[in-house]
Every structure is written in structure tokens, then in C-alpha cells.
Motif scaffolding. Structure first.
Motif, PDB file in Angstrom:
ATOM      1  N   VAL A 295       0.861  -1.190   0.000  1.00  0.00           N
ATOM      2  CA  VAL A 295       0.000   0.000   0.000  1.00  0.00           C
ATOM      3  C   VAL A 295       0.891   1.232   0.000  1.00  0.00           C
ATOM      4  O   VAL A 295       1.842   1.324   0.786  1.00  0.00           O
ATOM      5  N   HIS A 296       0.579   2.149  -0.907  1.00  0.00           N
ATOM      6  CA  HIS A 296       1.260   3.452  -0.905  1.00  0.00           C
ATOM      7  C   HIS A 296       0.272   4.479  -0.367  1.00  0.00           C
ATOM      8  O   HIS A 296      -0.815   4.664  -0.918  1.00  0.00           O
ATOM      9  N   LEU A 297       0.644   5.131   0.719  1.00  0.00           N
ATOM     10  CA  LEU A 297      -0.245   6.072   1.395  1.00  0.00           C
ATOM     11  C   LEU A 297       0.144   7.499   1.026  1.00  0.00           C
ATOM     12  O   LEU A 297       1.234   7.968   1.363  1.00  0.00           O
ATOM     13  N   TRP A 363      -3.565   4.410  -1.453  1.00  0.00           N
ATOM     14  CA  TRP A 363      -4.621   4.939  -0.596  1.00  0.00           C
ATOM     15  C   TRP A 363      -4.388   6.436  -0.402  1.00  0.00           C
ATOM     16  O   TRP A 363      -3.239   6.892  -0.331  1.00  0.00           O
ATOM     17  N   ILE A 389      -2.414   2.445   8.657  1.00  0.00           N
ATOM     18  CA  ILE A 389      -1.369   1.457   8.921  1.00  0.00           C
ATOM     19  C   ILE A 389      -1.954   0.220   9.598  1.00  0.00           C
ATOM     20  O   ILE A 389      -1.647  -0.921   9.216  1.00  0.00           O
ATOM     21  N   ALA A 392      -4.038  -1.747   7.136  1.00  0.00           N
ATOM     22  CA  ALA A 392      -3.165  -2.492   6.237  1.00  0.00           C
ATOM     23  C   ALA A 392      -2.589  -3.717   6.947  1.00  0.00           C
ATOM     24  O   ALA A 392      -2.503  -4.804   6.363  1.00  0.00           O
ATOM     25  N   VAL A 397      -1.145  -6.814   4.648  1.00  0.00           N
ATOM     26  CA  VAL A 397      -0.258  -6.073   3.759  1.00  0.00           C
ATOM     27  C   VAL A 397       1.182  -6.222   4.249  1.00  0.00           C
ATOM     28  O   VAL A 397       1.455  -6.102   5.442  1.00  0.00           O
ATOM     29  N   LEU A 400       4.013  -0.915   3.649  1.00  0.00           N
ATOM     30  CA  LEU A 400       3.261   0.326   3.456  1.00  0.00           C
ATOM     31  C   LEU A 400       4.270   1.458   3.289  1.00  0.00           C
ATOM     32  O   LEU A 400       5.104   1.686   4.170  1.00  0.00           O
ATOM     33  N   VAL A 427       3.281  -5.339   9.199  1.00  0.00           N
ATOM     34  CA  VAL A 427       3.523  -4.524   8.012  1.00  0.00           C
ATOM     35  C   VAL A 427       4.778  -3.680   8.218  1.00  0.00           C
ATOM     36  O   VAL A 427       5.013  -3.145   9.304  1.00  0.00           O
TER      37      VAL A 427
END
Length: 625
Positions: A295-297, A363, A389, A392, A397, A400, A427
Motif C-alpha cells: 500500500v502506498h499512502l 490509498w 497502517i 493495512a 499487507v 506500506l 507490516v
């Protein structure tokens, strides 16, 4: 473009480019003038309502585009597991041409036929007649026309353009050559012109019929199933009167089945119903949200950035974010989106990508850059990052990555605050600092002997300076405080220089770089940012500005059809790319923290080699001038 474009392929106003809307300008001006100058009893409300209705059609279509991209980004109820790329976005960028054409027809018929003006607001008999004519002649003639368009001669010259999109979006529904659209308009004119000629037409009837066409077209071309089972269970005959996205999706993947417009009964009658229609409908409804590996926040930048998101304006999202004159006219909508974000204030899925065997999602935290700079907003923003976080982590996940200001040192110590608070979370948090350092180090032109370091000193800039120092490149700074920090971080003999000279041709710049500092640079200076957000460019006329740390994504990374902020197509920021590399390599460690000591040069070289081995490539030097 069709395989072998035929007669009337191009739209008449294509040469006008973005100025194509001037085609409607005379009609709109005449409509407003007539409405204002005429007496109340002589005003034609039908004519006056045409332009607002066209604007409504733009808004209606745009809502479907955003909603469809949001749902397919999540992956729930998705139908086709194939990507959309930039070529499809470019091909479908003229989806508004058919709205302009409808406006021309509306105004032309309204002015040419006296019985088409001053229509009543509602006529029940006219609405019923329209419904009858659509279910009968329109649906039947469309079925016949559609099958004819799949004949090799017409398909190669016209309809193949539409079928170039295997994975459909709502706007795919209106992507046809001009000649094909003329045929469709002739079909859809049957109910409207019939009610006009029989004097049973009404404003709501005519505009409502066009809205029905837009609604069904958009819905049917979504790449996710949204019609619940209970609809057909409650009224079984509806199965023959209303199609579903999965029904029409099969037409785009199988080509020779499911030809009907909106009512599938002609496919049942003539035996062209795809046998897997019901099965695909069931499996699509039962499909759950994707569980990503990475996941890229990220977050919004400025208020206008909402239009450049993947769920925003599709053609704008496919280009680097920039200021355009049209944004001034969209401020009411911009303000409305800001209010909505403040009220909704919930992280949402923006994008879904696939690279090799890993699933990637982006996200978005609905906060703007200026909010990250307000201390009283820090707690709320940190809470949203923390919730993302934890979500995820609960979804399994693996990595992140914290994008933009989500990794701010002032906000959360570059992510270290979450690691300390949740030491047992599975994560791994990544800020991309090692890859950002590697990108800048490898962006400096060969033969450079010294660089100037300006802007706020950070972990990344210290690491870059130390790496360059070890390579024999002098790093110049005019700040005594920064000079001492650099010497302390290096812990050995270094090539750091304290000097007020600004003669260097390569500047490494970060946050807090001022306009006055840029003015002092020599002509031809290359500015290379090491910050997440690029500096304001005041020397575009005689200097060069490189992108913020980023790399071109591997060709095997799919479903990448929107630009990341100000970066060019298929470019990924260091934080985002760093998360991808971290996941592919299976590194089971965090890469976060506010440690001001330099990142070991070995780590910088290691992540650079790993990125290149997975297909990432450097962005061109001197990308901006």
C-alpha cells in the motif's frame, strides 16, 4: 482509431482541439439573449434549458467515471482482470464530443421546427410513447445495426475503434467514430422526434430520455457488477428488459455475443446470448475486495489536485499536474469537494496495480498540503495515518510506503512514531529515503566536481552529501550549522566546503529554497530536488529543473494510467517505488525514522541495484526547462 478508418471517422471540430466548445458558443449566446430580451410570455424555456442540460450531462458522466474508477480500484465485484493503460485514456479523451453534437442537434431542431419550441414541462402520453418506441423500434434496429457493425467491412472501418477497449469504463460507451455516432443519433431521434411531430413531447420527457440513455450506457460499461440479485428475484422478467455490466462486458471480450442495447431479449430471441452471462454475473457479485501486498499512502496536494486524481478528470489525470485556466471556473466545485473531504474525512482507495505477483494499491488521506503545515491538524492527520497502517496490517499487507508529507519529520518523525507505538506490527513501513538518495546521487551529471546544497537539511540530503563526498565530489554549503551537521554525520575526512560562493552549476535543493536564492544562481544551473515536493520554479527561462526523486516504472507494472502528481507518465516517486522494491526483495525490515545520521552508502547502492534489476529506470536528465 479504427483498424482501417472509413468515411466520416474524424469529428468535424477535431482541428479545434480544446477550443471545440466554441461550436456551441453562437447557439448559447443566442439562447441567453433571446431569453433576456423577450417578454415573459414569449420566452422559450425549452431553448433556454438546453445549455444547463448539456452541463448536467457533463456532470452526470463525470460522476460515473469517478465512481467506476473508485470501485475498480478497490477490486470488489470486478469483472475483467485486465489493465487500462495510457493509450486507452488518450483514445477515450474525446468522450464529450457526443455531448457537443447533441447540443448542436437540440438547438438546430428547436430553431428549425416551431413545434419543437416552448414544450410543456410534462406530457404523460408522450413519455409512454417514448418508452414504447424505445422498447420496440429503437432496441430492434440497434440490435440489427450492431450486428452489422460487427461485419468485417464495417467493423474494421468503424466499430473496431470502440472495441479497442477490452476493459471498459463508463466513457467507453460513447467512444465511436463520428459516422457511427450519427447512426446512433438517428436511432435515438425516433422517440424524441415522433413525440415532437405528434405534439406530445415535453421538456422532462425529451431530456429524461437522453438521461436514461446516458445512465444505461455508463452503467453497462463499468468494469464491476452493481445490480443486486434481489432486483431480478423480485421481478424475473426484468432479466429481459435490463442488461448488466457483466452482460455487456462479455460483448467486449467475446465480440460475437450480447449485441443488445439495454434490453437483452433480442439476444434471447436470435440466439446470440452468451452462455456464460449468468455465471459471470454471479461470480462478479460474489467477488470481494482485493488484499494487496503493498500500500502506498499519499494525500492531496492543493485543492485543485482532486481533478488530477485517477478518479477525477480522466484526461487531466493522465498528464502531470499543472495549473490551467479552466481551474478558475471550477472553484465552486473545488470548494464543494473541500467541504465534502472535511465532512467525509476517510481514507479511500485510489488505484490498483499489479507487478509480477504482487498486488499494489494507493490509498489517499483526504488532507491537503497546507493542512500538514498546521500544527493543530497534526493529531488528526497522524490518527488517519495510524488507522491506515493498522488497517493495512490487519489485511496482511506486507509493506506500506509513506508518500509526500505523510513521512514528515515534524509530523511523525519520518514514521518512527508508529514503529515505536506498534513494535509488533507485521507490516513494514518504508519512506523511500534510501532510493531517493540513490536517485539524486545517480542523477548528477558525469564530470561534476562540486555541488551546492541548499534548502532544509534532512536525512536524505545528509545521506546524499555523504555519498557524494565519498565519491570525491565536493559538497558546498553556506550555512555553518548545516556544515557542522554534515561533518558530524560523516564521522571522517570529507569533501564538505563552507563557502558563500554560488558559482556551482549543480544545486541540490530541498524545502525552504527561496526565490531570492534561485535568482543568485548562474545561468544554466541545474536544480535537482531531494525533497518530496518540488520547489517553485522562478528561473525556467535560463535554468534547468529536474523532477523530485522518482523513477520510471517497469513495463510489466500494469494498470498505470494516471500520473503521480507533477511526475510524467509511468513515473513513480521514490517513496512509492521504494515500497515496490522493498516488497519484491522481501526485505523484512522497516525503512523509516528521523535518524539524522547518514544512510550507509552500501544501502544506497544496494537499493539502486535492486531497483534497476526489477526494471525501474532513471528519469531523463534536465526534464524541465
Amino acid at each position: 482509431m479504427a483498424t482501417t478508418p472509413g468515411f466520416l471517422t474524424n469529428w468535424p471540430w477535431t482541428p479545434l482541439g480544446s477550443f471545440k466548445y466554441v461550436v456551441l458558443a453562437p447557439w448559447v449566446a443566442h439562447s441567453l439573449y433571446s431569453f433576456v430580451t423577450r417578454d415573459e410570455r414569449e420566452r422559450d424555456y425549452t431553448n433556454f434549458m438546453i445549455f444547463p442540460f448539456l452541463l448536467f450531462r457533463f456532470f452526470h458522466n463525470q460522476l460515473w467515471i469517478g465512481y467506476s474508477r473508485y470501485r475498480t480500484g478497490r477490486g470488489k465485484n470486478r469483472i475483467v482482470d485486465k489493465p487500462i493503460e495510457f493509450d486507452q485514456v488518450d483514445r477515450e479523451s474525446n468522450w464529450d464530443d457526443q455531448i457537443i453534437l447533441s447540443g448542436v442537434f437540440f438547438y438546430a431542431f428547436n430553431n428549425a421546427l416551431s413545434i419543437a419550441s416552448r414544450l410543456p414541462a410534462w406530457r404523460t402520453d408522450g413519455v409512454l410513447l417514448m418508452a414504447f418506441l424505445h422498447a420496440g423500434p429503437v432496441e430492434f434496429l440497434y440490435y440489427c445495426l450492431h450486428r452489422a457493425l460487427h461485419h468485417h467491412y464495417l467493423y474494421s472501418r468503424y466499430h473496431s475503434h470502440h472495441h479497442s477497449s477490452i476493459v471498459t469504463e463508463p466513457i467507453t460507451s460513447v467512444i465511436h467514430p463520428f459516422g457511427e455516432h450519427m447512426a446512433y443519433f438517428a436511432l435515438f431521434a425516433i422517440p424524441t422526434l415522433t413525440t415532437v411531430l405528434t405534439r406530445t413531447a415535453s421538456i422532462i420527457g425529451v431530456f429524461g430520455y437522453i438521461t436514461y440513455i446516458d445512465l444505461m450506457n455508463n452503467m453497462g460499461h463499468c468494469n464491476f457488477e452493481l445490480i443486486p440479485k434481489w432486483v431480478f428475484t423480485f421481478f424475473p422478467p426484468l432479466k429481459y428488459l435490463m442488461y448488466t455490466p457483466s452482460f455487456h462486458s462479455l460483448h467486449h471480450t467475446q465480440f460475437r455475443t450480447n449485441y443488445s442495447l439495454f434490453m437483452p431479449f433480442y439476444d434471447y430471441i436470435y440466439g446470440t446470448m452468451d452462455k456464460s452471462t449468468d455465471t459471470l454475473y454471479q461470480t462478479s457479485l460474489e467477488r470481494v475486495d482485493d488484499s494487496p501486498d503493498l500500500v502506498h499512502l499519499t494525500h492531496f496536494t492543493n485543492p485543485e489536485s482532486v481533478y488530477f486524481l485517477r478518479i477525477g478528470l480522466s484526461s487531466w489525470a493522465s498528464m502531470p499536474q499543472r495549473h490551467t485556466w479552466a481551474l478558475w471556473f471550477m472553484w465552486p466545485v473545488t470548494l464543494w469537494t473541500m467541504v465534502l473531504n472535511c465532512v467525509y474525512a476517510q481514507t479511500f482507495v485510489l488505484e490498483r496495480n499489479v507487478l509480477d505477483k504482487i498486488k499494489i494499491q494507493s490509498w489517499v488521506i483526504p488532507k491537503y498540503k497546507f493542512q500538514y503545515l498546521l500544527k493543530w491538524q497534526s493529531q488528526a492527520i497522524n490518527s488517519m495515518i495510524e488507522e491506515a497502517i493498522l488497517e493495512a496490517d490487519s489485511k496482511g499487507v506486507k509493506v506500506l510506503s509513506l508518500g509526500l508529507l505523510n513521512q514528515s519529520e515534524e509530523l511523525n518523525k519520518n514514521g518512527e512514531a508508529y514503529i515505536q507505538k506498534y513494535p509488533k506490527m507485521r507490516v513494514k513501513l518504508v519512506d523511500g529515503s534510501s532510493l531517493a538518495s540513490a536517485i539524486v546521487v545517480n542523477t548528477i551529471p558525469k564530470g561534476t566536481t562540486e555541488v551546492l546544497l541548499r534548502g532544509k537539511l534532512t536525512k536524505v540530503s545528509i545521506s546524499i552529501a555523504c555519498a557524494l563526498s565519498q565519491k570525491g565530489i565536493k559538497v558546498v554549503t553556506s550555512s555553518e550549522n548545516d556544515y557542522e551537521k554534515l561533518k558530524l554525520a560523516a564521522k571522517s575526512q570529507s569533501n564538505f566546503v563552507l563557502s558563500k560562493s554560488l558559482t556551482q552549476k549543480v544545486w541540490l535543493v530541498g524545502d525552504e529554497l527561496t526565490k531570492e536564492e534561485q535568482k543568485m544562481a548562474k545561468k544554466g544551473t541545474l536544480f535537482i530536488p531531494f525533497s518530496q515536493i518540488p520547489p517553485k520554479k522562478f528561473r525556467l527561462h535560463d535554468c534547468f529543473y529536474h523532477y523530485t526523486p522518482a523513477m520510471l516504472a517497469p513495463p510489466s507494472l500494469h494498470n498505470l494510467h494516471a500520473c503521480e502528481n507533477w511526475l510524467p507518465r509511468r513515473a513513480m516517486s521514490a517513496a512509492r517505488a521504494g515500497g515496490v522494491v522493498h516488497t519484491l526483495e522481501g526485505w523484512n525490515v522497516h525503512e523509516c525514522g528521523c535518524d539524522t545520521e547518514m544512510i550507509p552508502v552500501d544501502d544506497i547502492d544496494k537499493v539502486w541495484r535492486a531497483a534497476l534489476s526489477h526494471g525501474f529506470r532513471p528519469l531523463p536528465l534536465q526534464a524541465h526547462h
